[in-house]
Scaffold this motif. Structure first.
Motif, PDB file in Angstrom:
ATOM      1  N   ARG A   1       0.883  -1.144   0.042  1.00 55.51           N
ATOM      2  CA  ARG A   1       0.142  -0.143  -0.113  1.00 55.51           C
ATOM      3  C   ARG A   1       0.692   1.228   0.020  1.00 55.51           C
ATOM      4  NH1 ARG A   1      -4.951   2.000  -1.256  1.00 55.51           N
ATOM      5  NH2 ARG A   1      -5.714   0.049  -0.540  1.00 55.51           N
ATOM      6  N   LEU A   2       1.889   1.440   0.831  1.00 53.87           N
ATOM      7  CA  LEU A   2       2.920   2.604   0.809  1.00 53.87           C
ATOM      8  C   LEU A   2       3.450   2.940  -0.417  1.00 53.87           C
ATOM      9  CD1 LEU A   2       4.097   4.701   2.460  1.00 53.87           C
ATOM     10  CD2 LEU A   2       5.751   3.256   3.144  1.00 53.87           C
ATOM     11  N   CYS A   3       3.857   1.663  -1.183  1.00 52.75           N
ATOM     12  CA  CYS A   3       4.269   1.991  -2.637  1.00 52.75           C
ATOM     13  C   CYS A   3       3.524   2.601  -3.593  1.00 52.75           C
ATOM     14  CB  CYS A   3       5.253   0.708  -3.180  1.00 52.75           C
ATOM     15  SG  CYS A   3       6.184   1.056  -4.638  1.00 52.75           S
ATOM     16  N   ALA A   4       2.251   1.813  -3.290  1.00 59.00           N
ATOM     17  CA  ALA A   4       1.096   2.232  -4.199  1.00 59.00           C
ATOM     18  C   ALA A   4       0.798   3.694  -4.136  1.00 59.00           C
ATOM     19  CB  ALA A   4      -0.146   1.273  -4.173  1.00 59.00           C
ATOM     20  N   GLU A   5       0.626   4.180  -2.860  1.00 58.52           N
ATOM     21  CA  GLU A   5       0.308   5.581  -2.596  1.00 58.52           C
ATOM     22  C   GLU A   5       1.545   6.509  -3.151  1.00 58.52           C
ATOM     23  OE1 GLU A   5      -1.146   5.657   1.493  1.00 58.52           O
ATOM     24  OE2 GLU A   5      -3.001   4.637   0.682  1.00 58.52           O
ATOM     25  N   GLN A   6       2.660   6.005  -3.052  1.00 62.33           N
ATOM     26  CA  GLN A   6       3.534   6.911  -3.667  1.00 62.33           C
ATOM     27  C   GLN A   6       3.609   7.071  -5.185  1.00 62.33           C
ATOM     28  OE1 GLN A   6       7.377   4.809  -2.214  1.00 62.33           O
ATOM     29  NE2 GLN A   6       7.268   5.846  -0.224  1.00 62.33           N
ATOM     30  N   PHE A   7       2.683   6.386  -5.814  1.00 60.69           N
ATOM     31  CA  PHE A   7       2.446   6.602  -7.376  1.00 60.69           C
ATOM     32  C   PHE A   7       1.437   7.578  -7.244  1.00 60.69           C
ATOM     33  CE2 PHE A   7      -0.192   4.959 -11.024  1.00 60.69           C
ATOM     34  CZ  PHE A   7       0.730   5.421 -11.951  1.00 60.69           C
ATOM     35  N   LYS A   8       1.677   8.799  -7.868  1.00 61.72           N
ATOM     36  CA  LYS A   8       0.780  10.114  -7.622  1.00 61.72           C
ATOM     37  C   LYS A   8       0.343  10.365  -8.894  1.00 61.72           C
ATOM     38  CE  LYS A   8       2.400  10.897  -3.473  1.00 61.72           C
ATOM     39  NZ  LYS A   8       1.327  10.462  -2.377  1.00 61.72           N
ATOM     40  N   ALA A   9      -0.157   9.592  -9.940  1.00 62.64           N
ATOM     41  CA  ALA A   9      -0.455   9.804 -11.225  1.00 62.64           C
ATOM     42  C   ALA A   9      -2.225  10.315 -10.872  1.00 62.64           C
ATOM     43  CB  ALA A   9      -0.665   8.823 -12.179  1.00 62.64           C
ATOM     44  N   ALA A  10      -2.381  11.382 -11.422  1.00 57.89           N
ATOM     45  CA  ALA A  10      -3.865  11.952 -11.218  1.00 57.89           C
ATOM     46  C   ALA A  10      -4.977  10.978 -11.531  1.00 57.89           C
ATOM     47  CB  ALA A  10      -3.966  13.108 -12.109  1.00 57.89           C
ATOM     48  N   ASN A  11      -4.685  10.103 -12.488  1.00 57.39           N
ATOM     49  CA  ASN A  11      -5.694   9.140 -12.753  1.00 57.39           C
ATOM     50  C   ASN A  11      -5.401   7.675 -12.234  1.00 57.39           C
ATOM     51  OD1 ASN A  11      -3.198   8.912 -14.308  1.00 57.39           O
ATOM     52  ND2 ASN A  11      -4.315   8.492 -16.315  1.00 57.39           N
ATOM     53  N   ARG A  12      -4.605   7.708 -11.067  1.00 59.63           N
ATOM     54  CA  ARG A  12      -4.343   6.366 -10.318  1.00 59.63           C
ATOM     55  C   ARG A  12      -5.534   5.587 -10.021  1.00 59.63           C
ATOM     56  NH1 ARG A  12      -1.624   7.437  -4.802  1.00 59.63           N
ATOM     57  NH2 ARG A  12      -3.642   7.702  -4.193  1.00 59.63           N
ATOM     58  N   LEU A  13      -5.471   4.258  -9.911  1.00 56.62           N
ATOM     59  CA  LEU A  13      -6.562   3.558  -9.455  1.00 56.62           C
ATOM     60  C   LEU A  13      -5.921   2.196  -8.931  1.00 56.62           C
ATOM     61  CD1 LEU A  13      -9.526   2.791  -9.448  1.00 56.62           C
ATOM     62  CD2 LEU A  13      -9.174   1.835 -11.782  1.00 56.62           C
ATOM     63  N   ILE A  14      -5.847   2.390  -7.574  1.00 55.31           N
ATOM     64  CA  ILE A  14      -5.108   1.335  -6.606  1.00 55.31           C
ATOM     65  C   ILE A  14      -6.044   0.137  -6.529  1.00 55.31           C
ATOM     66  CG2 ILE A  14      -4.359   0.876  -4.263  1.00 55.31           C
ATOM     67  CD1 ILE A  14      -3.383   3.385  -3.949  1.00 55.31           C
ATOM     68  N   VAL A  15      -5.614  -0.946  -6.917  1.00 52.32           N
ATOM     69  CA  VAL A  15      -6.535  -2.214  -6.793  1.00 52.32           C
ATOM     70  C   VAL A  15      -5.523  -3.258  -5.893  1.00 52.32           C
ATOM     71  CG1 VAL A  15      -7.580  -4.239  -7.888  1.00 52.32           C
ATOM     72  CG2 VAL A  15      -7.552  -1.829  -8.876  1.00 52.32           C
ATOM     73  N   GLU A  16      -6.044  -3.495  -4.809  1.00 48.50           N
ATOM     74  CA  GLU A  16      -5.433  -4.272  -3.652  1.00 48.50           C
ATOM     75  C   GLU A  16      -5.307  -5.905  -4.334  1.00 48.50           C
ATOM     76  OE1 GLU A  16      -6.077  -4.467   0.219  1.00 48.50           O
ATOM     77  OE2 GLU A  16      -6.344  -2.321   0.439  1.00 48.50           O
ATOM     78  N   ALA A  17      -4.273  -6.716  -3.905  1.00 50.54           N
ATOM     79  CA  ALA A  17      -4.319  -7.991  -4.547  1.00 50.54           C
ATOM     80  C   ALA A  17      -5.297  -8.949  -3.995  1.00 50.54           C
ATOM     81  CB  ALA A  17      -2.711  -8.645  -3.988  1.00 50.54           C
ATOM     82  N   GLY A  18      -5.895  -9.556  -4.744  1.00 54.97           N
ATOM     83  CA  GLY A  18      -7.031 -10.605  -4.365  1.00 54.97           C
ATOM     84  C   GLY A  18      -8.400  -9.654  -4.361  1.00 54.97           C
ATOM     85  N   THR A  19      -8.344  -8.665  -5.164  1.00 53.10           N
ATOM     86  CA  THR A  19      -9.563  -7.994  -5.541  1.00 53.10           C
ATOM     87  C   THR A  19      -9.618  -7.603  -7.206  1.00 53.10           C
ATOM     88  OG1 THR A  19      -8.677  -5.730  -5.037  1.00 53.10           O
ATOM     89  CG2 THR A  19      -9.448  -7.051  -3.134  1.00 53.10           C
ATOM     90  N   GLY A  20     -10.779  -7.305  -7.325  1.00 53.42           N
ATOM     91  CA  GLY A  20     -10.817  -6.890  -8.844  1.00 53.42           C
ATOM     92  C   GLY A  20     -11.937  -5.784  -8.979  1.00 53.42           C
ATOM     93  N   ILE A  21     -11.902  -5.193 -10.284  1.00 58.29           N
ATOM     94  CA  ILE A  21     -12.791  -4.320 -10.520  1.00 58.29           C
ATOM     95  C   ILE A  21     -13.503  -4.559 -12.068  1.00 58.29           C
ATOM     96  CG2 ILE A  21     -11.456  -2.310  -9.326  1.00 58.29           C
ATOM     97  CD1 ILE A  21     -10.479  -1.717 -12.063  1.00 58.29           C
ATOM     98  N   ILE A  22     -14.422  -3.655 -12.133  1.00 58.19           N
ATOM     99  CA  ILE A  22     -15.344  -3.659 -13.332  1.00 58.19           C
ATOM    100  C   ILE A  22     -14.929  -2.738 -14.342  1.00 58.19           C
ATOM    101  CG2 ILE A  22     -17.436  -3.435 -14.778  1.00 58.19           C
ATOM    102  CD1 ILE A  22     -17.500  -5.877 -12.980  1.00 58.19           C
ATOM    103  N   LEU A  23     -14.505  -3.322 -15.569  1.00 62.80           N
ATOM    104  CA  LEU A  23     -13.517  -2.498 -16.541  1.00 62.80           C
ATOM    105  C   LEU A  23     -14.908  -1.855 -17.399  1.00 62.80           C
ATOM    106  CD1 LEU A  23     -10.755  -4.487 -17.831  1.00 62.80           C
ATOM    107  CD2 LEU A  23     -10.666  -2.921 -16.273  1.00 62.80           C
ATOM    108  N   MET A  24     -14.632  -0.281 -17.408  1.00 66.36           N
ATOM    109  CA  MET A  24     -15.778   0.562 -18.047  1.00 66.36           C
ATOM    110  C   MET A  24     -14.989   1.270 -19.103  1.00 66.36           C
ATOM    111  SD  MET A  24     -18.412   1.092 -14.991  1.00 66.36           S
ATOM    112  CE  MET A  24     -19.709   1.611 -16.067  1.00 66.36           C
ATOM    113  N   LYS A  25     -15.893   1.555 -20.237  1.00 62.78           N
ATOM    114  CA  LYS A  25     -15.058   2.482 -21.509  1.00 62.78           C
ATOM    115  C   LYS A  25     -15.190   3.768 -20.898  1.00 62.78           C
ATOM    116  CE  LYS A  25     -13.973   3.668 -25.420  1.00 62.78           C
ATOM    117  NZ  LYS A  25     -12.526   3.361 -25.781  1.00 62.78           N
TER     118      LYS A  25
END
Length: 199
Positions: A175-199
């Motif tokens: 998590r700490l490393c992920a939050e150091q990635f500062k892109a404005a369009n960042r989307l953090i997804v934790e291991a073992g989880t998923g998201i729906i992909l939308m256009k």
């Protein structure tokens, strides 16, 4: 609907709206129970190529850097409802001649699996024209870009959403490393989880 499931480290699974199952760089975590239609390997390092982990359909297609870069040419493939284009990936730890990324198109979504890489000329010159919906970028700062360089990379490629992966050797997610990635369009997804992909 199409889904992205982050298994951890550099491993993830994509499922299209039609049910086509794609594993990219199988190695870490769980979630290999859905039978694969397609397995993509960006390079032959041991933390990216454990294709034996994934359940497979009889007609499963496996594409590694060898098929993707056969003859030194970046190849394209169409498998079921998925278009796949191999693209350059490299840095000081990953040879240009042995590594690729993949751009996938399905369900009107464009998805960039960058592989292990740093910023490349191809990203700046070509990737913006793909009008990416999603991209995954490594951010470990040891074998690949660090979060700062990956943030700049995200700006260059211009994807609508950028998911950080490959964060810390030996860890599925940091998590700490992920939050150091500062892109404005960042989307953090934790291991073992998923998201729906939308256009």
């Amino acid at each position: 609907m199409a889904e992205f499931y982050f298994q951890g480290h550099g491993s993830f699974r994509l499922t299209t709206d039609k049910g086509t199952v794609i594993y990219v760089d199988p190695y870490a975590g769980g979630g290999y129970n859905l039978a694969a239609d397609i397995i993509l390997v960006t390079h032959e390092h041991g933390d990216h190529n454990r294709i034996e982990l994934a359940a497979k359909k009889e007609e499963c297609t496996i594409i590694t850097d060898q098929e993707a870069l056969e003859g030194g040419i970046y190849h394209k493939f169409t498998i079921k409802d998925v278009e796949i284009e191999s693209v350059p990936a490299y840095n000081r730890n990953h040879s240009r001649s042995e590594c690729v990324g993949y751009i996938l198109r399905f369900d009107s979504i464009s998805f960039y699996a960058s592989g292990d890489t740093s910023v490349t000329d191809f990203m700046a010159d070509k990737i913006p024209a793909y009008q990416l919906d999603y991209a995954v970028l490594p951010i470990d700062g040891i074998y690949n870009m660090n979060p700062e360089e990956a943030t700049k990379c995200a700006e260059i490629i211009g994807a609508k959403h950028v998911i950080p992966i490959h964060m810390k050797p030996g860890q599925l997610f940091d998590r700490l490393c992920a939050e150091q990635f500062k892109a404005a369009n960042r989307l953090i997804v934790e291991a073992g989880t998923g998201i729906i992909l939308m256009k």
